[in-house]
Design an enzyme around this catalytic site. Structure first.
Site, PDB file in Angstrom:
ATOM      1  N   THR A 190      47.263  33.032  32.684  1.00 46.44           N
ATOM      2  CA  THR A 190      46.480  34.221  32.989  1.00 46.44           C
ATOM      3  C   THR A 190      47.463  35.366  32.948  1.00 46.44           C
ATOM      4  OG1 THR A 190      44.805  33.133  34.328  1.00 46.44           O
ATOM      5  CG2 THR A 190      45.328  35.374  34.955  1.00 46.44           C
ATOM      6  N   ARG A 218      32.253  27.258  32.512  1.00 49.48           N
ATOM      7  CA  ARG A 218      33.084  27.307  33.721  1.00 49.48           C
ATOM      8  C   ARG A 218      33.661  28.721  33.880  1.00 49.48           C
ATOM      9  NH1 ARG A 218      38.799  28.611  34.700  1.00 49.48           N
ATOM     10  NH2 ARG A 218      39.447  27.463  36.548  1.00 49.48           N
ATOM     11  N   VAL A 219      33.605  29.243  35.085  1.00 45.41           N
ATOM     12  CA  VAL A 219      34.233  30.529  35.387  1.00 45.41           C
ATOM     13  C   VAL A 219      35.285  30.281  36.459  1.00 45.41           C
ATOM     14  CG1 VAL A 219      33.870  32.853  36.302  1.00 45.41           C
ATOM     15  CG2 VAL A 219      32.147  31.826  34.804  1.00 45.41           C
ATOM     16  N   GLY A 220      36.467  30.859  36.258  1.00 46.87           N
ATOM     17  CA  GLY A 220      37.554  30.678  37.220  1.00 46.87           C
ATOM     18  C   GLY A 220      37.601  31.800  38.236  1.00 46.87           C
ATOM     19  N   THR A 241      47.351  33.919  39.460  1.00 43.74           N
ATOM     20  CA  THR A 241      47.324  32.972  38.343  1.00 43.74           C
ATOM     21  C   THR A 241      47.485  31.573  38.908  1.00 43.74           C
ATOM     22  OG1 THR A 241      48.394  32.208  36.319  1.00 43.74           O
ATOM     23  CG2 THR A 241      49.823  33.313  37.920  1.00 43.74           C
ATOM     24  N   GLY A 242      46.685  30.638  38.430  1.00 44.66           N
ATOM     25  CA  GLY A 242      46.806  29.282  38.944  1.00 44.66           C
ATOM     26  C   GLY A 242      45.512  28.511  38.806  1.00 44.66           C
ATOM     27  N   GLY A 244      42.253  27.892  39.275  1.00 43.21           N
ATOM     28  CA  GLY A 244      41.246  28.848  39.725  1.00 43.21           C
ATOM     29  C   GLY A 244      40.303  28.328  40.788  1.00 43.21           C
TER      30      GLY A 244
HETATM   31  N1  ASP Z   1      43.367  31.152  37.179  1.00 46.27           N
HETATM   32  C1  ASP Z   1      42.945  30.904  35.832  1.00 46.27           C
HETATM   33  C2  ASP Z   1      41.615  30.208  35.841  1.00 46.27           C
HETATM   34  O1  ASP Z   1      41.438  29.334  36.667  1.00 46.27           O
HETATM   35  C3  ASP Z   1      43.885  30.067  35.038  1.00 46.27           C
HETATM   36  C4  ASP Z   1      45.326  30.426  35.113  1.00 46.27           C
HETATM   37  O2  ASP Z   1      45.756  31.309  35.850  1.00 46.27           O
HETATM   38  O3  ASP Z   1      46.089  29.801  34.394  1.00 46.27           O
HETATM   39  O4  ASP Z   1      40.795  30.506  35.009  1.00 46.27           O
END
Ligand code: ASP
Length: 337
Positions: A190, A218-220, A241-242, A244
């Site tokens: 992200t 899917r929505v994060g 970021t991570g 989600g």
């Molecule tokens: N947080 C983002 C999501 O879950 C993915 C990511 O940060 O890598 O869509």
């Protein structure tokens, strides 16, 4: 004596993850640092010219969307069905207005569409074809879905399909990313920016392709207010970021602001608690960037690395990838002279 005004500042991230298994050359490190540095300088210029935090984070995230080294916009990850579905959000800390798009497939710069939603739709979140129709009506650039595809991401999907898991963006790339400093097969993907401007306003923006091999629809956390993105002048601006799902379940970005507002925690205390305790307690991996109204920064992550950097007006940008120096995680405010 009146307290010194904090220097305007911008911070950015390009995803978090584990260290690469490959031997990384200094040229490869340099390429990532140079990309972060150039984007920080562009955001810094907006702030130095008296531009708003909202403009600075929007420009920085657009540049990150366009940069193929990072997973958003061009180079976004694939869903299980080998399509792209992008999410993005902006939030203005001065007014707590927010705009977001989710599951869009044809908008070249999702973060620009998010801002249009905030300013011109009367809504907060538009998804799928409705969001695309809105963006097209407002003159935003539309592209064929193939614009976002790269061979590296396609191979990342193949590997994810063979393990039958949804993986964080940088947890699944290939070829062109084989020598990236953060392992593309274990990286979250992200991009985001937070900023404090000369008027004391905060803003945050986040954009993502989500997770490789995710289920279509899917929505994060990124486009969900308070989960992956939040901004409030009274406390802080945050972009995450991570994994989600865990950031949504912990309402991670808002939790930091709530800890500051209700428990009197500092930005650093609140951000560290959420990233090092609250998220890991439910298996959440990743990191975030945050700035408070006094210009203090916090950039914690519970993975081995996170592409990150910040720049105060009038000072050289600082960029970092690994967790080597504590002073690249919590950074005290700089004062304008
Ligand atoms: N947080 C983002 C999501 O879950 C993915 C990511 O940060 O890598 O869509």
């Amino acid at each position: 004596m009146t307290p010194a005004r904090p220097l305007p500042v911008i911070a950015i991230h390009g995803g978090a993850g584990t260290m690469s298994r490959s031997d990384i050359s200094s040229e490869q490190h340099t390429a990532y640092h140079a990309a972060l540095n150039g984007i920080l300088r562009a955001g810094q210029k907006v702030l130095a010219g008296g531009g708003s935090a909202l403009d600075a984070v929007g420009m920085a995230v657009e540049l990150l969307e366009d940069c193929p080294l990072f997973n958003a916009g061009h180079g976004a990850v694939f869903t299980h069905d080998e399509t792209h579905e992008l999410d993005a959000m902006v939030m203005d800390g001065a007014t707590r207005r927010a705009g977001a798009v989710a599951c869009v497939t044809r908008i070249r710069r999702p973060v620009r569409a998010a801002r249009a939603v905030m300013e011109r739709s009367g809504h907060v979140l538009l998804v799928g074809p409705g969001a695309e129709a809105f963006a097209a009506e407002h003159g935003l650039e539309m592209v064929a879905p193939g614009y976002f595809s790269t061979d590296a991401r396609r191979q990342q999907l193949r590997r994810a399909l063979s393990s039958d898991k949804a993986v964080l963006d940088h947890d699944g790339a290939a070829l062109v990313f084989r020598n990236a400093p953060i392992d593309e097969d274990r990286k979250l993907g992200t991009v985001g920016a937070v900023a404090l401007d000369a008027r004391g306003n905060l803003a945050a923006a986040t954009s993502t392709g989500g997770m490789t091999n995710k289920r279509p629809g899917r929505v994060g956390d990124s486009p969900v207010v308070g989960a992956g993105t939040y901004a409030d002048n009274r406390t802080a601006a945050i972009s995450c970021t991570g994994t989600g799902e865990m950031f949504m379940r912990t309402v991670a970005a808002y939790d930091i602001c709530a800890r500051m507002a209700y428990a009197g925690q500092s930005l650093g205390e609140a951000a560290q608690t959420v990233v090092m305790q609250v998220l890991p307690a439910i298996g959440g991996r990743g990191g975030l960037i945050a700035v408070d109204a006094q210009g203090n920064l916090s950039l914690p992550f519970n993975t081995e690395g996170m592409y990150r950097g910040w720049a105060r007006v009038g000072e050289a940008p600082v960029t970092a990838i690994y967790a080597c120096h504590a002073d690249t995680v919590d950074v005290a405010a700089g004062a304008a002279s």
